[in-house]
Enzyme design. Structure first.
Site, short mmCIF file in Angstrom:
data_model
loop_
_atom_site.label_atom_id
_atom_site.label_comp_id
_atom_site.label_asym_id
_atom_site.label_seq_id
_atom_site.Cartn_x
_atom_site.Cartn_y
_atom_site.Cartn_z
N GLY A 121 0.78 -1.24 0.00
CA GLY A 121 0.00 0.00 0.00
C GLY A 121 0.81 1.29 0.00
N HIS A 160 1.32 0.64 -13.18
CA HIS A 160 2.06 -0.57 -13.54
C HIS A 160 3.56 -0.23 -13.55
CE1 HIS A 160 2.79 -4.46 -15.37
NE2 HIS A 160 3.63 -3.85 -16.19
#
Ligand code: GAR
Length: 204
Positions: A16, A113
């Site tokens: 996270g 990504h």
């Protein structure tokens, strides 16, 4: 003038750190989005505690408890709708979503990504980059479309691949930049400064 902030959910599966960067950026008074919900498909995701410490509502939609992808995605969609979410940020969310869910959120769901797409799709992108011997690597924020790691590109960041790089060194260099471009990309989307034209993102 009061800004109407877009209601955002972040989907995570683990650490996270991108989520934390988005939460931090969204604290700014004039940031055009607010993070109202963090959803993880893994109950043990470290990011959940980080989000809770920031006072953000969290939810777990554990993929292991559903019969198939359709059921999982249905539960995920309901969780997002119940919170009146308008935009989604996938941040290290390691589940492939059904085409149906992706279509429902088309133009309203971003992903980050860790490569300069269209290079090095899939997993182990830093390993792939080192194997390929490229001189530059990086990260991409893009709109999510049914095809994996594709979709109109909102923002990219480039870092050099240096002599002696390991996956750890390279991924740390990329991650630092991810934390800059993801909030910047969300800001562009939430403030209505970009739109999709065909396969590309253009400034409004
Ligand atoms: C990030 O590097 C993100 O780009 C990558 O996972 C990491 C999550 O880290 N995402 C993907 O590989 C998606 N295909 P974080 O949980 O600390 O943000």
């Amino acid at each position: 003038m009061t800004v109407t902030k877009k209601r955002v959910a972040i989907l995570i599966s683990g650490r996270g750190s991108n989520m934390a960067a988005l939460i931090k950026a969204a604290k700014a008074k004039n940031f055009p989005a607010e993070i109202l919900l963090v959803v993880s498909n893994r109950p043990e995701a470290q990011g959940l505690a980080l989000a809770q410490a920031e006072g953000i509502t969290t939810a777990v939609v554990d993929h292991k408890t559903f019969a198939d992808r359709e059921e999982f995605d249905g539960a995920l969609h309901r969780t997002l709708m119940d919170a009146n979410i308008e935009l989604i940020c996938l941040a290290g969310f390691m589940r492939v979503l059904t085409d149906d869910l992706v279509e429902r959120w088309r133009g309203r769901m971003l992903n980050i990504h860790p490569s300069l797409l269209p290079a090095f799709k899939g997993t182990n992108t830093h390993h792939q980059a080192l194997l390929a011997g490229v001189a530059s690597h990086g990260a991409t924020v893009h709109f999510v479309v049914p095809e994996l790691d594709s979709g109109p590109i909102v923002m990219q960041t480039e870092v050099p691949v240096l002599p002696g790089d390991t996956e750890e060194k390279l991924s740390a260099r990329v991650l630092k930049e991810e934390h800059k471009i993801y909030p910047a990309a969300l800001k562009l989307l939430a403030s209505g400064k970009i739109r999709i034209e065909g396969d590309r993102v253009v400034a409004v």
